[in-house]
Scaffold this active site. Structure first.
Site: not given
Ligand code: NAI
Ligand code: MG
Length: 518
Positions: A157, A181-182, A233, A254, A288, A386
């Site tokens: 997001w 899948k956003p 993450s 990433e 990130c 982080e």
């Molecule tokens: P997340 O990694 O859970 O979400 C990112 C995407 O992955 C979303 O579309 C989510 O629905 C999907 N996702 C989550 N679990 C999955 C799984 N098991 N299999 C497939 N897809 C899955 O990140 P979240 O919970 O929104 O944020 C948590 C932490 O992650 C943040 O506090 C930050 O530290 C980190 N983060 C890092 C990002 C980056 O750009 N490197 C972007 C967003 C979060």
């Protein structure tokens, strides 16, 4: 709210493009500026994923048959389309992500530049290419690049336009179809960005979007596609990689970072401080590649600290759909809680807050001030975890060597920044930092926006690269076709021993000849 997108019917119009098969639950999404509910999105199911993949598969076969120039023409038009429609994209990105307009504009620029880049280079990258064959003149080896098929993209997001679209562009140019899948919270702006691609001439069936939760619909996606490009993450990235491994499909990830910034002894403290403030607080630190650790040489530490604290305090924090505020809201309650916890934990264990350190409920439920910490120690969470929020820690170092050592003392390895008045020195230091991208006299934009160059993480920050040639070639299967003429590669009527001898001699000779039989 001050945008026409805060309208239930308009948002529902975007959701018409989602793949939805049958009844299901819905997920409430909110506008971070106010915390009010914005809409309900369908909680996707595995059946949705299957339907989406099926639609894309059919369209993809025809798409892959089209000449590369026809495919890249879509990207070319898309770049203009996004720039033309920027007011809409900015409004909706801000509405769903809570970010400042300036941060949203980086996304518009980024997708337009990425589309232009791959529109220009895809033809060359995808061209079949002759390679050195085993026997000079007699073996003609050619490498062909075939699309993988259906590419699955899972996006977060924080940069809801860039991270949903910028991997799709090279995937499509290479002849693939896409299922996206956003992140739940930013589904509508991803749908808008995809609709602009259709406006630019992309066959609508070729790019499908399924909404819903990561654990459910994201995980199902990984089980049904031919390649996965994930941003998010490190925790979720590991699960995606494990599933991709079980399915024997390739993936790029990433992930997170705890990115270092080095201020060398010869840096201009004022300039470095202003650059560092952008590096730390862009997108309220929810980036990130943004900076959370600053290693500053003793000689200029005090000067830099004062200038950096002043720069952090100067940043205009606030909401609104104009270019006024520089730093926006955190995207959600969990991000705010994590930020608060990291700062509280540091303060309890003895760190000093030099700037910020406060929630701003007067501005909105998730606003937090750009924060500078000093005296952070390894017992504190903010030391190596982080935060993904507007919190930066200052450390004094007595040499460049010490700065490099501290920078490299991390599980992560995404992005780094080096400030110096000697760019060559900065570049040399950069090569010694274990990060996928390093910026000299810039926080993150120089490396990120050099789209011709690969971008991605070392260590726990990821696998594979986006951008550059790799950023497109990852979406292809390399196939080698070797045509043998005349002499065959077996002894034929020769005695085995003689064949072995002749081949050994030949190989020795060939090893001395540079670049034969291309
Ligand atoms: P997340 O990694 O859970 O979400 C990112 C995407 O992955 C979303 O579309 C989510 O629905 C999907 N996702 C989550 N679990 C999955 C799984 N098991 N299999 C497939 N897809 C899955 O990140 P979240 O919970 O929104 O944020 C948590 C932490 O992650 C943040 O506090 C930050 O530290 C980190 N983060 C890092 C990002 C980056 O750009 N490197 C972007 C967003 C979060
Ligand atoms: Mg950050």
């Amino acid at each position: 709210m001050d945008t026409e997108w805060a309208d239930a019917d308009r948002l529902a119009g975007l959701r018409d493009d989602l793949v939805v098969t049958g009844d299901r639950a819905s997920i409430s999404v909110e506008a971070p500026y106010t915390g009010d509910e914005l809409a309900e999105i369908p909680a996707g199911t595995e059946a949705d994923i299957e339907a989406a993949v099926e639609r894309v598969e059919t369209a993809q076969e025809a798409w892959a048959e089209r000449p590369v120039e026809e495919r890249t023409a879509v990207l070319d038009r898309y770049a203009d389309r996004v720039l033309d429609a920027q007011a809409d994209v900015l409004d909706l990105a801000q509405l769903e992500a809570g970010k400042s307009r300036r941060d949203a504009f980086e996304e518009v620029l980024d997708v337009a530049a990425t589309a232009d880049h791959y529109a220009t280079v895809a033809d060359d990258l995808l061209a079949s290419e002759g390679r050195r064959g085993v026997l000079p003149g007699l073996t003609k080896a050619t490498v062909h690049r075939h699309p993988k098929g259906v590419v699955g993209i899972i996006s977060p997001w924080n940069y809801p336009v860039t991270l949903a679209i910028s991997d799709a562009l090279p995937a499509l140019a290479a002849g693939n179809g896409v299922v996206l899948k956003p992140a739940e919270q930013t589904t509508h702006v991803a749908l808008l960005a995809r609709r602009l691609l259709v406006d630019a001439g992309l066959p609508p069936e070729l790019f499908q979007v399924v909404s819903g939760e990561g654990e459910r619909v994201g995980a199902a996606l990984v089980d049904h596609v031919d390649y996965v490009a994930f941003t998010g993450s490190t925790r979720a990235g590991r699960e995606v990689a494990a599933a991709a491994g079980r399915n024997l499909v390739d993936c790029s990830l990433e992930l997170g970072g705890k990115n270092p910034l080095l201020v060398l002894d010869d840096a201009d403290p004022e300039k470095a401080a202003r650059g560092a403030a952008r590096a730390c607080y862009a997108n309220a630190g929810q980036l990130c590649i943004s900076t959370e650790r600053l290693y500053v040489h003793d000689d200029i530490y005090d000067e830099f600290r004062d200038a950096f604290v002043a720069a952090a305090r100067d940043l205009r924090l606030g909401g609104g759909f104009s270019y006024g505020p520089e730093v926006g809201s955190l995207q959600n309650e969990a991000q705010l809680r994590k930020t608060v916890e990291h700062v509280e934990d540091a303060v309890e264990k003895g760190a000093d807050v030099l700037a910020g350190g406060r929630e701003r409920p007067d501005l909105g439920p998730y606003f937090y001030e750009p924060t500078v910490l000093e005296g952070v120690t390894p017992e504190m969470t903010a030391f190596d975890e982080e935060t993904f929020g507007p919190v930066a820690s200052l450390y004094r170092v007595d040499s460049t060597e010490a700065a490099i050592e501290r920078a490299n003392d991390s599980e992560y390895g995404l992005n780094a920044s080096v400030w110096t008045s000697d760019p060559e020195r900065g570049a040399a230091v950069g090569q010694r930092i274990d990060c996928g991208t390093v910026n000299v006299n810039e926080g993150y934009a120089a490396a990120w926006a050099s789209i011709d160059a690969p971008m991605g993480g070392m260590g726990d920050s990821g696998v594979g690269r986006r951008h550059g040639d790799e950023g497109l070639l990852r979406f292809t299967e390399a196939q080698t076709v070797a045509v043998q003429r005349g002499l065959r590669i077996d002894p034929g009527p020769l005695p085995q021993a003689l064949w072995a001898k002749a081949m050994s001699g030949g190989l020795r000779l060939l090893g001395r000849l540079p670049g034969w039989a291309r």
